[in-house]
Design an enzyme around this catalytic site. Sequence first.
Site, PDB file in Angstrom:
ATOM      1  N   GLU A   1       0.371   3.724   1.707  1.00  0.00           N
ATOM      2  CA  GLU A   1       0.114   4.078   3.276  1.00  0.00           C
ATOM      3  C   GLU A   1       1.607   3.738   3.824  1.00  0.00           C
ATOM      4  O   GLU A   1       1.986   4.373   5.021  1.00  0.00           O
ATOM      5  CB  GLU A   1      -0.884   3.401   4.108  1.00  0.00           C
TER       6      GLU A   1
ATOM      7  N   SER B   1       0.930  -1.153   0.033  1.00  0.00           N
ATOM      8  CA  SER B   1      -0.023   0.034   0.059  1.00  0.00           C
ATOM      9  C   SER B   1       0.840   1.173   0.077  1.00  0.00           C
ATOM     10  O   SER B   1       1.853   1.375   0.646  1.00  0.00           O
ATOM     11  CB  SER B   1      -0.911   0.009   1.376  1.00  0.00           C
TER      12      SER B   1
ATOM     13  N   TYR C   1      -2.020   0.531  10.224  1.00  0.00           N
ATOM     14  CA  TYR C   1      -2.289  -0.219   8.960  1.00  0.00           C
ATOM     15  C   TYR C   1      -1.007  -0.008   7.934  1.00  0.00           C
ATOM     16  O   TYR C   1      -0.545  -1.106   7.548  1.00  0.00           O
ATOM     17  CB  TYR C   1      -3.351   0.554   8.256  1.00  0.00           C
TER      18      TYR C   1
END
Length: 343
Positions: free
Chosen positions: A136, A134, A158
């Site tokens: 992120e 990801s 996350y």
Amino acid sequence: MTRRALITGITGQDGSYLAEHLLSQGYQVWGLLRGQTNPRTSRVGHLASDLSFVDGDLTDQASLVAAVDTVQPDEVYNLGALSFVPGSWQQPELVTEVNGTGVLRMLEAIRMVSDLNGSRHADGGRIRFYQASSSEMFGRAAETPQSETTGFHPRSPYGVAKTYGHHITRTYRETFGMYAVSGVLFNHESPRRGTEFVTRKISLAAARIKLGHQKRLDLGNLDAVRDWGFAGDYVRAMHLMLQQDEPADYVVGTGRMHSVRDAVRCAFACVGLHWTDHVVVDPALVRPAEVEVLCADSRRVRAELGWEPTVDFAQLMRMMVESDLERLSREPVHGGLLPAAGR
């Protein structure tokens, strides 16, 4: 011989689009299901008769070994995750177990089954593995745009868990010679996106306000910037990554940045409304540690795999709003505001 693919997270947004794509390519597609999940009531309900399913849980090592041994896949796509980033602050330990250690468990399952049954696979006994990494992971990125060489600085549980999954995938590739790759996917949306995610929250609210079912939309940080693309495009990149002679990681995104404010403006314009008449900024919806700017440098995936996005940002938001309008027109009216979600 018909190729077999096993998808974790098959009932999610990406899993449903990937299942459609692989079926169109002639694969036999299996989905890993946890507990009493009913695929016929999920995003793959329209595909259920064409799919096969096997029980398994990313928090249960033995179940993953049994699932891989049952399916004997040529390719495994690990899309299963707790994917709502703000929610990872409420369940950090569970997010770590599923999104981080779950990757390790699947890699171990593949390694164990491959060692036992390697002769089945044309690729020297290797089951090819895709890990859904990801953007992120970049978090407070030191550079913009972000590429395969940009360092990671995650800003949420996350992001931290996804970073572990990314690193352990590379470690198993380098240590055991596994065909294991990670796709560092930037934000990708669709009409199948969960309503807790900001783009879908926006598209659904615009449709509901237009139809008189809702009066206002509460959002947090309107200035956060993302590289948003269409999920149906991004699953093609996943598949392409597992078709190469040698495994490698790739960043996937459009390379174009848009703010949450842009998404709101575009969605409300689709229904002929001005967003400032309906949007309220709620500080309670701002993340504890915000990721301000994410934008993909996707030159490598375009050059080496020939991948290109087909849906731009404006088309994506219009697709989502029109889908929500069409769906709401078939459903009974429910009053009240949407629950707080998104940012």
